[in-house]
Motif scaffolding. Structure first.
Motif, PDB file in Angstrom:
ATOM      1  N   ALA A   2       0.805  -1.230   0.000  1.00  0.00           N
ATOM      2  CA  ALA A   2       0.000   0.000   0.000  1.00  0.00           C
ATOM      3  C   ALA A   2       0.837   1.278   0.000  1.00  0.00           C
ATOM      4  O   ALA A   2       0.668   2.153   0.849  1.00  0.00           O
ATOM      5  CB  ALA A   2      -0.985  -0.008   1.173  1.00  0.00           C
ATOM      6  N   ILE A   3       1.712   1.392  -0.994  1.00  0.00           N
ATOM      7  CA  ILE A   3       2.521   2.610  -1.125  1.00  0.00           C
ATOM      8  C   ILE A   3       1.612   3.761  -1.561  1.00  0.00           C
ATOM      9  O   ILE A   3       0.826   3.630  -2.488  1.00  0.00           O
ATOM     10  CB  ILE A   3       3.653   2.397  -2.152  1.00  0.00           C
ATOM     11  CG1 ILE A   3       4.613   1.312  -1.662  1.00  0.00           C
ATOM     12  CG2 ILE A   3       4.394   3.717  -2.419  1.00  0.00           C
ATOM     13  CD1 ILE A   3       5.582   0.822  -2.705  1.00  0.00           C
ATOM     14  N   ALA A   4       1.764   4.886  -0.895  1.00  0.00           N
ATOM     15  CA  ALA A   4       0.986   6.081  -1.232  1.00  0.00           C
ATOM     16  C   ALA A   4       1.750   6.899  -2.273  1.00  0.00           C
ATOM     17  O   ALA A   4       2.317   7.944  -1.973  1.00  0.00           O
ATOM     18  CB  ALA A   4       0.714   6.906   0.022  1.00  0.00           C
ATOM     19  N   TRP A   5       1.793   6.383  -3.498  1.00  0.00           N
ATOM     20  CA  TRP A   5       2.472   7.088  -4.581  1.00  0.00           C
ATOM     21  C   TRP A   5       1.760   8.416  -4.829  1.00  0.00           C
ATOM     22  O   TRP A   5       0.527   8.462  -4.832  1.00  0.00           O
ATOM     23  CB  TRP A   5       2.441   6.256  -5.864  1.00  0.00           C
ATOM     24  CG  TRP A   5       3.180   4.963  -5.805  1.00  0.00           C
ATOM     25  CD1 TRP A   5       2.643   3.720  -5.609  1.00  0.00           C
ATOM     26  CD2 TRP A   5       4.590   4.769  -5.960  1.00  0.00           C
ATOM     27  NE1 TRP A   5       3.626   2.772  -5.649  1.00  0.00           N
ATOM     28  CE2 TRP A   5       4.844   3.381  -5.851  1.00  0.00           C
ATOM     29  CE3 TRP A   5       5.669   5.626  -6.179  1.00  0.00           C
ATOM     30  CZ2 TRP A   5       6.110   2.837  -5.951  1.00  0.00           C
ATOM     31  CZ3 TRP A   5       6.942   5.088  -6.283  1.00  0.00           C
ATOM     32  CH2 TRP A   5       7.154   3.708  -6.169  1.00  0.00           C
ATOM     33  N   PRO A   6       2.482   9.506  -5.089  1.00  0.00           N
ATOM     34  CA  PRO A   6       1.842  10.807  -5.340  1.00  0.00           C
ATOM     35  C   PRO A   6       1.375  10.929  -6.793  1.00  0.00           C
ATOM     36  O   PRO A   6       1.809  11.796  -7.547  1.00  0.00           O
ATOM     37  CB  PRO A   6       2.961  11.801  -5.021  1.00  0.00           C
ATOM     38  CG  PRO A   6       4.214  11.059  -5.369  1.00  0.00           C
ATOM     39  CD  PRO A   6       3.939   9.609  -5.016  1.00  0.00           C
ATOM     40  N   ILE A   7       0.475  10.044  -7.168  1.00  0.00           N
ATOM     41  CA  ILE A   7      -0.039   9.991  -8.541  1.00  0.00           C
ATOM     42  C   ILE A   7      -1.468  10.514  -8.531  1.00  0.00           C
ATOM     43  O   ILE A   7      -2.296  10.042  -7.742  1.00  0.00           O
ATOM     44  CB  ILE A   7      -0.001   8.540  -9.081  1.00  0.00           C
ATOM     45  CG1 ILE A   7       1.435   8.004  -9.059  1.00  0.00           C
ATOM     46  CG2 ILE A   7      -0.616   8.460 -10.468  1.00  0.00           C
ATOM     47  CD1 ILE A   7       1.554   6.518  -9.343  1.00  0.00           C
ATOM     48  N   ASP A   8      -1.751  11.489  -9.395  1.00  0.00           N
ATOM     49  CA  ASP A   8      -3.119  12.001  -9.503  1.00  0.00           C
ATOM     50  C   ASP A   8      -4.044  10.876  -9.943  1.00  0.00           C
ATOM     51  O   ASP A   8      -3.675  10.021 -10.752  1.00  0.00           O
ATOM     52  CB  ASP A   8      -3.186  13.147 -10.519  1.00  0.00           C
ATOM     53  CG  ASP A   8      -2.468  14.393 -10.026  1.00  0.00           C
ATOM     54  OD1 ASP A   8      -2.337  14.565  -8.791  1.00  0.00           O
ATOM     55  OD2 ASP A   8      -2.026  15.190 -10.882  1.00  0.00           O
ATOM     56  N   HIS A   9      -5.258  10.901  -9.412  1.00  0.00           N
ATOM     57  CA  HIS A   9      -6.215   9.826  -9.704  1.00  0.00           C
ATOM     58  C   HIS A   9      -6.572   9.719 -11.181  1.00  0.00           C
ATOM     59  O   HIS A   9      -6.950   8.653 -11.650  1.00  0.00           O
ATOM     60  CB  HIS A   9      -7.480   9.995  -8.859  1.00  0.00           C
ATOM     61  CG  HIS A   9      -7.223   9.845  -7.393  1.00  0.00           C
ATOM     62  ND1 HIS A   9      -6.860   8.654  -6.818  1.00  0.00           N
ATOM     63  CD2 HIS A   9      -7.237  10.751  -6.392  1.00  0.00           C
ATOM     64  CE1 HIS A   9      -6.675   8.813  -5.523  1.00  0.00           C
ATOM     65  NE2 HIS A   9      -6.894  10.090  -5.235  1.00  0.00           N
ATOM     66  N   ASP A  10      -6.448  10.820 -11.910  1.00  0.00           N
ATOM     67  CA  ASP A  10      -6.787  10.791 -13.330  1.00  0.00           C
ATOM     68  C   ASP A  10      -5.594  10.424 -14.218  1.00  0.00           C
ATOM     69  O   ASP A  10      -5.707  10.424 -15.436  1.00  0.00           O
ATOM     70  CB  ASP A  10      -7.381  12.129 -13.764  1.00  0.00           C
ATOM     71  CG  ASP A  10      -6.438  13.298 -13.520  1.00  0.00           C
ATOM     72  OD1 ASP A  10      -5.540  13.171 -12.673  1.00  0.00           O
ATOM     73  OD2 ASP A  10      -6.621  14.337 -14.184  1.00  0.00           O
ATOM     74  N   GLU A  11      -4.450  10.115 -13.607  1.00  0.00           N
ATOM     75  CA  GLU A  11      -3.245   9.754 -14.371  1.00  0.00           C
ATOM     76  C   GLU A  11      -2.893   8.289 -14.161  1.00  0.00           C
ATOM     77  O   GLU A  11      -3.175   7.710 -13.119  1.00  0.00           O
ATOM     78  CB  GLU A  11      -2.052  10.609 -13.929  1.00  0.00           C
ATOM     79  CG  GLU A  11      -2.189  12.073 -14.258  1.00  0.00           C
ATOM     80  CD  GLU A  11      -0.970  12.867 -13.818  1.00  0.00           C
ATOM     81  OE1 GLU A  11       0.079  12.272 -13.516  1.00  0.00           O
ATOM     82  OE2 GLU A  11      -1.083  14.103 -13.778  1.00  0.00           O
ATOM     83  N   GLN A  12      -2.276   7.720 -15.165  1.00  0.00           N
ATOM     84  CA  GLN A  12      -1.731   6.371 -15.061  1.00  0.00           C
ATOM     85  C   GLN A  12      -0.214   6.475 -15.182  1.00  0.00           C
ATOM     86  O   GLN A  12       0.287   7.113 -16.115  1.00  0.00           O
ATOM     87  CB  GLN A  12      -2.273   5.472 -16.182  1.00  0.00           C
ATOM     88  CG  GLN A  12      -3.703   5.045 -15.991  1.00  0.00           C
ATOM     89  CD  GLN A  12      -3.861   4.136 -14.786  1.00  0.00           C
ATOM     90  OE1 GLN A  12      -3.013   3.307 -14.490  1.00  0.00           O
ATOM     91  NE2 GLN A  12      -4.950   4.314 -14.064  1.00  0.00           N
TER      92      GLN A  12
END
Length: 183
Positions: free
Chosen positions: A153-163
Motif C-alpha cells: 500500500a505505497i501512497a504514490w503521489p499519482i493524480d487519480h486521473d493519471e496512469q
C-alpha cells in the motif's frame, strides 16, 4: 554531512553539506570516510548507474534475490518520489515502506540497504537519477515487487486521473505474498 533517520531505521536520508554563492554551488556527493563515519556503515560501491526518465514514469520496485545490492541514490536533475520497501521476512519492519522526495534542489540522497525493493516515480518533466551499488547487476537474480501491491500500500503521489508509465517488465512484478523474499 547530516544523516536523517526514517521510520525504517536501516533506510537513511543523507544530506551533504552544500557550499553555495552567487556563482553556484559545490558539495562532495560521496566521500567514503565521511559516509562511513556519519552512517556507521562499511560499504564498498562497485557500480554507478544513471537513468533519465520523463514525467509520470514509475520504475520498480527492483531488487536482486542473490547478490543483493545496497544503493545510494540521488537526483541531479528534476524530482522523484523515491521508495524503499523492506522485504526481509525476519525484519520488524517487513513489508513497510519509506518514501522520500529527492530533487536537484534538496541534494538529498537515500541509502537503500540490501534486502529492500526500490523504485521511484518521476514528478518533474524529466529526471536524471544516479545511484551507486554495492554489488554488480545480475539480470538472472533481478526480481520485481509489484509497485501497486495492496498489501504494501505505497501512497504514490499519482493524480487519480493519471496512469503511471511502467515498463512491460515492471508490470510483471509479484505481490508481497508471492514474491521471492529475503529470510
Amino acid at each position: 554531512m547530516k544523516v536523517v533517520p526514517t521510520p525504517i531505521p536501516d533506510v537513511l536520508i543523507v544530506e551533504p553539506k552544500v557550499l553555495g554563492d552567487s556563482r553556484g554551488f559545490f558539495f562532495e556527493s560521496f566521500n567514503l570516510k565521511t559516509f562511513s563515519h556519519a552512517t556507521g556503515l562499511d560499504v564498498n560501491f562497485v557500480q554507478d548507474n544513471h537513468s533519465r526518465s520523463v514525467k509520470g514514469v514509475l520504475r520498480g520496485l527492483h531488487y536482486q534475490i542473490r547478490q543483493p545490492q545496497g544503493k545510494l541514490v540521488r537526483v541531479v536533475r528534476g524530482a522523484v518520489f523515491d521508495v524503499s520497501v523492506d522485504i526481509r521476512k525476519s525484519s520488524p519492519s517487513f513489508g513497510r515502506w519509506v518514501g522520500v522526495e529527492l530533487t536537484e534542489d534538496n541534494y538529498r540522497q537515500v541509502w537503500v540497504p540490501p534486502g529492500f525493493a526500490h523504485g521511484f516515480y518521476v514528478l518533474s518533466d524529466s529526471a536524471d537519477f544516479l545511484y551507486k551499488t554495492t554489488d554488480y547487476y545480475v539480470p538472472d537474480f533481478e526480481r520485481i515487487l509489484a509497485w501497486n501491491d495492496p498489501e504494501v500500500a505505497i501512497a504514490w503521489p499519482i493524480d487519480h486521473d493519471e496512469q503511471p508509465v511502467i515498463s512491460a517488465k515492471d508490470k510483471q512484478g509479484a505481490g508481497l505474498a508471492n514474491a521471492e523474499l529475503f529470510a
